[in-house]
Design an enzyme around this catalytic site. Sequence first.
Site, PDB file in Angstrom:
ATOM      1  N   ARG A 191     -11.031   7.236   3.899  1.00  0.00           N
ATOM      2  CA  ARG A 191     -10.753   6.212   2.894  1.00  0.00           C
ATOM      3  C   ARG A 191     -12.040   5.660   2.271  1.00  0.00           C
ATOM      4  NH1 ARG A 191      -5.622   6.490   4.258  1.00  0.00           N
ATOM      5  NH2 ARG A 191      -4.631   5.393   6.012  1.00  0.00           N
TER       6      ARG A 191
ATOM      7  N   CYS B 172      -0.046   4.210   1.697  1.00  0.00           N
ATOM      8  CA  CYS B 172      -0.490   5.216   2.670  1.00  0.00           C
ATOM      9  C   CYS B 172       0.574   5.618   3.698  1.00  0.00           C
ATOM     10  CB  CYS B 172      -1.789   4.808   3.354  1.00  0.00           C
ATOM     11  SG  CYS B 172      -1.693   3.302   4.316  1.00  0.00           S
TER      12      CYS B 172
ATOM     13  N   LYS C  45     -12.286  -5.157   2.093  1.00  0.00           N
ATOM     14  CA  LYS C  45     -11.768  -4.315   3.172  1.00  0.00           C
ATOM     15  C   LYS C  45     -12.719  -3.145   3.365  1.00  0.00           C
ATOM     16  CE  LYS C  45      -7.738  -1.588   4.478  1.00  0.00           C
ATOM     17  NZ  LYS C  45      -6.362  -1.214   4.123  1.00  0.00           N
TER      18      LYS C  45
ATOM     19  N   LYS D 209     -11.669  -7.989   6.088  1.00  0.00           N
ATOM     20  CA  LYS D 209     -11.065  -7.123   7.091  1.00  0.00           C
ATOM     21  C   LYS D 209     -11.967  -5.933   7.356  1.00  0.00           C
ATOM     22  CE  LYS D 209      -7.153  -4.087   7.475  1.00  0.00           C
ATOM     23  NZ  LYS D 209      -6.115  -3.413   6.786  1.00  0.00           N
TER      24      LYS D 209
ATOM     25  N   SER E 260      -6.319  -3.872  14.310  1.00  0.00           N
ATOM     26  CA  SER E 260      -5.759  -3.217  15.487  1.00  0.00           C
ATOM     27  C   SER E 260      -6.818  -2.861  16.540  1.00  0.00           C
ATOM     28  CB  SER E 260      -4.991  -1.965  15.060  1.00  0.00           C
ATOM     29  OG  SER E 260      -5.831  -1.089  14.317  1.00  0.00           O
TER      30      SER E 260
ATOM     31  N   CYS F 168       0.866  -1.176   0.000  1.00  0.00           N
ATOM     32  CA  CYS F 168       0.000   0.000   0.000  1.00  0.00           C
ATOM     33  C   CYS F 168       0.904   1.227   0.000  1.00  0.00           C
ATOM     34  CB  CYS F 168      -0.920   0.017   1.227  1.00  0.00           C
ATOM     35  SG  CYS F 168      -2.271   1.228   1.085  1.00  0.00           S
TER      36      CYS F 168
ATOM     37  N   CYS G 269      -3.889   5.929   0.219  1.00  0.00           N
ATOM     38  CA  CYS G 269      -3.465   4.638  -0.340  1.00  0.00           C
ATOM     39  C   CYS G 269      -3.042   4.745  -1.793  1.00  0.00           C
ATOM     40  CB  CYS G 269      -4.597   3.622  -0.199  1.00  0.00           C
ATOM     41  SG  CYS G 269      -5.210   3.517   1.492  1.00  0.00           S
TER      42      CYS G 269
ATOM     43  N   TYR H 181      -2.799  -9.820  15.915  1.00  0.00           N
ATOM     44  CA  TYR H 181      -1.729  -9.315  16.775  1.00  0.00           C
ATOM     45  C   TYR H 181      -1.579 -10.163  18.039  1.00  0.00           C
ATOM     46  CZ  TYR H 181      -2.319  -5.369  13.629  1.00  0.00           C
ATOM     47  OH  TYR H 181      -2.406  -4.595  12.502  1.00  0.00           O
TER      48      TYR H 181
HETATM   49  C1  PBG Z   1      -2.897   0.081   4.874  1.00  0.00           C
HETATM   50  C2  PBG Z   1      -3.454  -0.798   5.927  1.00  0.00           C
HETATM   51  C3  PBG Z   1      -4.287  -0.478   7.006  1.00  0.00           C
HETATM   52  C4  PBG Z   1      -4.420  -1.642   7.762  1.00  0.00           C
HETATM   53  C5  PBG Z   1      -3.711  -2.636   7.102  1.00  0.00           C
HETATM   54  N1  PBG Z   1      -3.144  -2.103   5.964  1.00  0.00           N
HETATM   55  C6  PBG Z   1      -4.857   0.818   7.432  1.00  0.00           C
HETATM   56  C7  PBG Z   1      -5.920   1.449   6.670  1.00  0.00           C
HETATM   57  O1  PBG Z   1      -6.398   0.962   5.647  1.00  0.00           O
HETATM   58  O2  PBG Z   1      -6.294   2.534   7.097  1.00  0.00           O
HETATM   59  C8  PBG Z   1      -5.163  -1.777   9.046  1.00  0.00           C
HETATM   60  C9  PBG Z   1      -4.645  -2.828   9.964  1.00  0.00           C
HETATM   61  C10 PBG Z   1      -5.147  -2.743  11.358  1.00  0.00           C
HETATM   62  O3  PBG Z   1      -5.942  -1.866  11.750  1.00  0.00           O
HETATM   63  O4  PBG Z   1      -4.725  -3.604  12.132  1.00  0.00           O
HETATM   64  N2  PBG Z   1      -3.763   0.527   3.938  1.00  0.00           N
END
Ligand code: PBG
Length: 331
Positions: free
Chosen positions: A221, A126, A199, A252, A278, A124, A134, A317
């Site tokens: 996003r 970003c 996603k 995700k 996360s 990515c 992104c 994690y």
């Molecule tokens: C990058 C990306 C993100 C995550 C994984 N790859 C952040 C986003 O899209 O804002 C999130 C992973 C997480 O929250 O654990 N684009």
Amino acid sequence: MGENDRGEFRRNRRLRWTPGMRNLWRETRLEVDSLMYPLFAVHGSGVREPISAMPGLEHLSVDELRREVVELAELGVRSILLFGVPAHKDPLSSEAYDPDGIVQRAVRAVKEEVPDMVVATDVCLCQYNPAGHCGIVRDGVILNDETLPLLAKTAVSHAAAGADLVAPSDMMDGRVKMIRAALDERGFEHVPVMSYAVKYASAFYGPFREAAHSSPRFGDRRSHQMDPPNRREAIREAKSDLEEGADVIMVKPAMAYLDIIRDLRERFDAPLAAYQVSGEYSMIKAAGRMGWLDERAAVLESLVGLRRAGADVIITYFAKEVARWAREGIL
Ligand code: PBG
């Protein structure tokens, strides 16, 4: 209902009385082998900097990362997903595809240290541009087609560094096709694409943006990530990524999207990954630390729920902790 033909009720508890019985009839099992552990690599040396929004996780410089993967391998964690925090950001996100960029260096180090660790990389832009988006931004718009060659270049640079899997997370249309073609052209036809196919634009990425320094400077996003209320759209996204050549599809976040995981499981025979993101991690951690829930039990329940929903692999994690518990015979 619930009665047998003599009109008696059914004793469903018969198979639950003892740990042995419960263990025997368990329908879904959680194994460390199907967990992938995300790691955040940073420049410098001797760096092990805690990520405050994700207690228990750290930014690691490449030397520390070497130590970490040795420890992970000893614990039985066999696959990782690498993210990089670059030294500088520019509009073309050049460190994303720099052969000496942070992810590329991290991949080489990990493969050198533990050659049979399965190393996936997040593809990515970003983290790598000042806008924190992104893709390439022009006049406040995140451009699609102009971004694709940079993503392809990034994926190829990861494969060249030795990545076993590339995982595009950008949600630009057509990126799987472009990445697949670029990999094939450079002799990386054996490297699979694990696409973040489904996603959602989620509030649960909050802590990650601190971890990856990837918050958008303006806007959000939602022009490329999916709208959370949509279910049928997930089928379309997964289908197009598979048609474009994705080897693995991913959903995700995970916990708020169990129905989507189940939908994709039933609809497609492709391997399916779920990313416990996360925010999902930090919520359980925070409540555990406050003494509001039994952290270990909550972690295991959340993960087995994802397997039950149909995920083959879970990116989490908690993988390292789960591996420790497995060692202690707790799974
Ligand atoms: C990058 C990306 C993100 C995550 C994984 N790859 C952040 C986003 O899209 O804002 C999130 C992973 C997480 O929250 O654990 N684009």
